[in-house]
Write an enzyme that holds these catalytic residues in place. Sequence first.
Site, PDB file in Angstrom:
ATOM      1  N   SER A 135       0.921  -0.982  -0.092  1.00 47.22           N
ATOM      2  CA  SER A 135       0.155   0.049  -0.054  1.00 47.22           C
ATOM      3  C   SER A 135       0.923   1.392  -0.066  1.00 47.22           C
ATOM      4  O   SER A 135       2.045   1.153   0.577  1.00 47.22           O
ATOM      5  CB  SER A 135      -0.761  -0.176   1.318  1.00 47.22           C
ATOM      6  OG  SER A 135      -1.607   1.264   1.245  1.00 47.22           O
ATOM      7  N   TYR A 148      -2.365  -0.509  10.700  1.00 49.22           N
ATOM      8  CA  TYR A 148      -2.305  -0.871   9.288  1.00 49.22           C
ATOM      9  C   TYR A 148      -0.937  -0.249   8.564  1.00 49.22           C
ATOM     10  O   TYR A 148      -0.599  -1.171   7.935  1.00 49.22           O
ATOM     11  CB  TYR A 148      -3.710  -0.123   8.639  1.00 49.22           C
ATOM     12  CG  TYR A 148      -3.814  -0.554   7.248  1.00 49.22           C
ATOM     13  CD1 TYR A 148      -3.897  -1.772   6.750  1.00 49.22           C
ATOM     14  CD2 TYR A 148      -3.428   0.471   6.125  1.00 49.22           C
ATOM     15  CE1 TYR A 148      -4.053  -2.152   5.229  1.00 49.22           C
ATOM     16  CE2 TYR A 148      -3.349   0.141   4.965  1.00 49.22           C
ATOM     17  CZ  TYR A 148      -3.755  -0.961   4.591  1.00 49.22           C
ATOM     18  OH  TYR A 148      -3.845  -1.509   3.174  1.00 49.22           O
TER      19      TYR A 148
HETATM   20  O1  NJP Z   1     -10.100  -5.881   0.535  1.00 51.84           O
HETATM   21  P1  NJP Z   1     -11.259  -6.602   0.642  1.00 51.84           P
HETATM   22  P2  NJP Z   1      -9.397  -5.107  -0.866  1.00 51.84           P
HETATM   23  N1  NJP Z   1      -7.989 -15.656   5.607  1.00 51.84           N
HETATM   24  O2  NJP Z   1     -11.944  -6.170   1.926  1.00 51.84           O
HETATM   25  C1  NJP Z   1      -9.591 -11.745   2.332  1.00 51.84           C
HETATM   26  C2  NJP Z   1      -4.522  -3.843   0.028  1.00 51.84           C
HETATM   27  N2  NJP Z   1      -5.070  -2.333  -0.212  1.00 51.84           N
HETATM   28  O3  NJP Z   1      -9.655  -6.033  -2.022  1.00 51.84           O
HETATM   29  O4  NJP Z   1     -11.653 -14.551   3.761  1.00 51.84           O
HETATM   30  C3  NJP Z   1      -8.204 -15.475   4.091  1.00 51.84           C
HETATM   31  O5  NJP Z   1     -12.408  -6.149  -0.487  1.00 51.84           O
HETATM   32  C4  NJP Z   1     -11.077 -11.506   2.204  1.00 51.84           C
HETATM   33  O6  NJP Z   1     -11.858 -12.766   2.034  1.00 51.84           O
HETATM   34  P3  NJP Z   1     -12.591 -13.454   2.944  1.00 51.84           P
HETATM   35  C5  NJP Z   1      -4.988  -4.219   1.401  1.00 51.84           C
HETATM   36  O7  NJP Z   1      -4.420  -4.071   2.305  1.00 51.84           O
HETATM   37  C6  NJP Z   1      -6.551  -1.861  -0.426  1.00 51.84           C
HETATM   38  O8  NJP Z   1      -9.605  -3.889  -0.960  1.00 51.84           O
HETATM   39  O9  NJP Z   1     -13.586 -14.481   2.118  1.00 51.84           O
HETATM   40  N3  NJP Z   1      -8.480 -14.472   3.573  1.00 51.84           N
HETATM   41  C7  NJP Z   1     -11.111 -10.853   0.958  1.00 51.84           C
HETATM   42  O10 NJP Z   1     -11.019 -11.530  -0.023  1.00 51.84           O
HETATM   43  C8  NJP Z   1      -5.153  -5.874   0.866  1.00 51.84           C
HETATM   44  O11 NJP Z   1      -3.876  -6.375   1.190  1.00 51.84           O
HETATM   45  C9  NJP Z   1      -6.534  -0.675  -0.548  1.00 51.84           C
HETATM   46  O12 NJP Z   1     -13.222 -12.527   3.911  1.00 51.84           O
HETATM   47  C10 NJP Z   1      -8.773 -13.359   4.041  1.00 51.84           C
HETATM   48  C11 NJP Z   1      -9.680  -9.969   0.957  1.00 51.84           C
HETATM   49  O13 NJP Z   1      -8.954 -10.589   1.888  1.00 51.84           O
HETATM   50  C12 NJP Z   1      -5.656  -5.944  -0.543  1.00 51.84           C
HETATM   51  O14 NJP Z   1      -5.293  -4.695  -0.997  1.00 51.84           O
HETATM   52  C13 NJP Z   1      -5.558   0.400  -0.658  1.00 51.84           C
HETATM   53  C14 NJP Z   1      -8.772 -13.226   5.689  1.00 51.84           C
HETATM   54  C15 NJP Z   1     -10.066  -8.557   1.431  1.00 51.84           C
HETATM   55  O15 NJP Z   1     -10.960  -7.928   0.297  1.00 51.84           O
HETATM   56  C16 NJP Z   1      -6.797  -6.284  -0.778  1.00 51.84           C
HETATM   57  O16 NJP Z   1      -7.699  -5.456  -0.256  1.00 51.84           O
HETATM   58  C17 NJP Z   1      -4.240  -0.145  -0.502  1.00 51.84           C
HETATM   59  C18 NJP Z   1      -8.138 -14.588   6.248  1.00 51.84           C
HETATM   60  N4  NJP Z   1      -8.119 -14.294   7.625  1.00 51.84           N
HETATM   61  C19 NJP Z   1      -4.094  -1.382  -0.318  1.00 51.84           C
HETATM   62  N5  NJP Z   1      -8.860 -12.094   5.958  1.00 51.84           N
HETATM   63  C20 NJP Z   1      -7.963  -0.311  -0.847  1.00 51.84           C
HETATM   64  N6  NJP Z   1      -9.072  -1.160  -1.149  1.00 51.84           N
HETATM   65  O17 NJP Z   1      -8.179   1.045  -0.623  1.00 51.84           O
HETATM   66  C21 NJP Z   1      -9.220 -11.155   4.987  1.00 51.84           C
HETATM   67  O18 NJP Z   1      -3.311   0.824  -0.672  1.00 51.84           O
HETATM   68  N7  NJP Z   1      -9.084 -11.935   3.448  1.00 51.84           N
END
Ligand code: NJP
Length: 232
Positions: A135, A148
Amino acid sequence: MSTPRPTALVTGASRGIGRAIALRLAPSHDIVAVARSTSELDALTKDVAATGGTCRPIPLDVTDGAAVAERLRGVDVDVLVNNAGVGVLKPFLELTADEWRTMVDVNLNALYHVTRAVLPGMLSRGRGDVVNIGSIAGRSAFVGGSCYAATKWAVMAFTESLMLEVRDAGVRVSVVMPGSVATHFGAGDPKNWNLRPEDVAESVAHVVAAPPEVLIHRLEVRALSPKRQRGT
Ligand code: NJP
C-alpha cells in the site's frame, strides 16, 4: 503436446482486488483461489470457467499456519499473490487488541504461512513470482493508520529482504502498492476517483509478465487525481 499453463495462487480472491487479480490472470494461468468465503470463491470459480479458464477454490483462513501448510502441501505454484488484507483505520486509542492482532496476523504473519508453503517448490524449479500487495500506506503514514500502516511498512521490508535472498535462485519477489481502491476494504464509501480493483490487477499482470531476466520489484499505483471525477 501442449505445455501446461502456469499456476497462480491468489489469497483474498473472494472479492475486491484479489478477485480482480484472479480474473485478470485466468486467461494465462490456472488459478488457485484462497479466502474464507466459500460461496464467493464458488462464484469466482464459475466466472473463471465462463471465460474458458480453470479455478480451484481453497477455502482457508490464511492466519491458520497449520491449515495453510496442510491445504497447500503438494500444490505447485508459479505465481503467488499475497493479497489478503484487512484495515481497521481509526485512532490508536480506539483500536482494540483484537483489531491490532487481526491486522498483524492477516497483513503480515499470513505472508509467512503462505509464502513458506509455496516457496520451496519455486526454488526447486528455479523460477517463480511472489507478488505482495502492499500500500502507499507502507511508505506514507496517516492518521488512523498506526497499525495498518505499520503492517504495510513491514510488507515492504519483508518483500525487499526476501527478494535479496532468492533472486539468484530465479525467484522474483515484488510489491504492488496501490493508493485508495474502490472495494469494501476498511471504512467509508468508495470515491469516484478511487482506483478500480482491475487497475491493480493490471499492475500485477504487468509485474508477472516482465521478461524472465527482469524484476519489477516495486510498483506504486495511484489514481491520477482525487480532485477529478474519473473519466472526466
Ligand atoms: O479488500 P477487501 P481489498 N484468511 O476487503 C480476504 C490492499 N489495499 O480487496 O476471507 C483468508 O475487498 C477476504 O476474504 P474472506 C489491502 O491492504 C487495499 O481492498 O472471504 N482471507 C477478501 O477476499 C489488502 O492487502 C486498498 O473474507 C482473508 C480480501 O482478503 C489488499 O489490497 C488500498 C482473511 C479482502 O478484500 C486487498 O484489499 C491499498 C483471512 N483471515 C492497499 N482475511 C484499498 N482497498 O483502498 C481477509 O493501498 N481475507
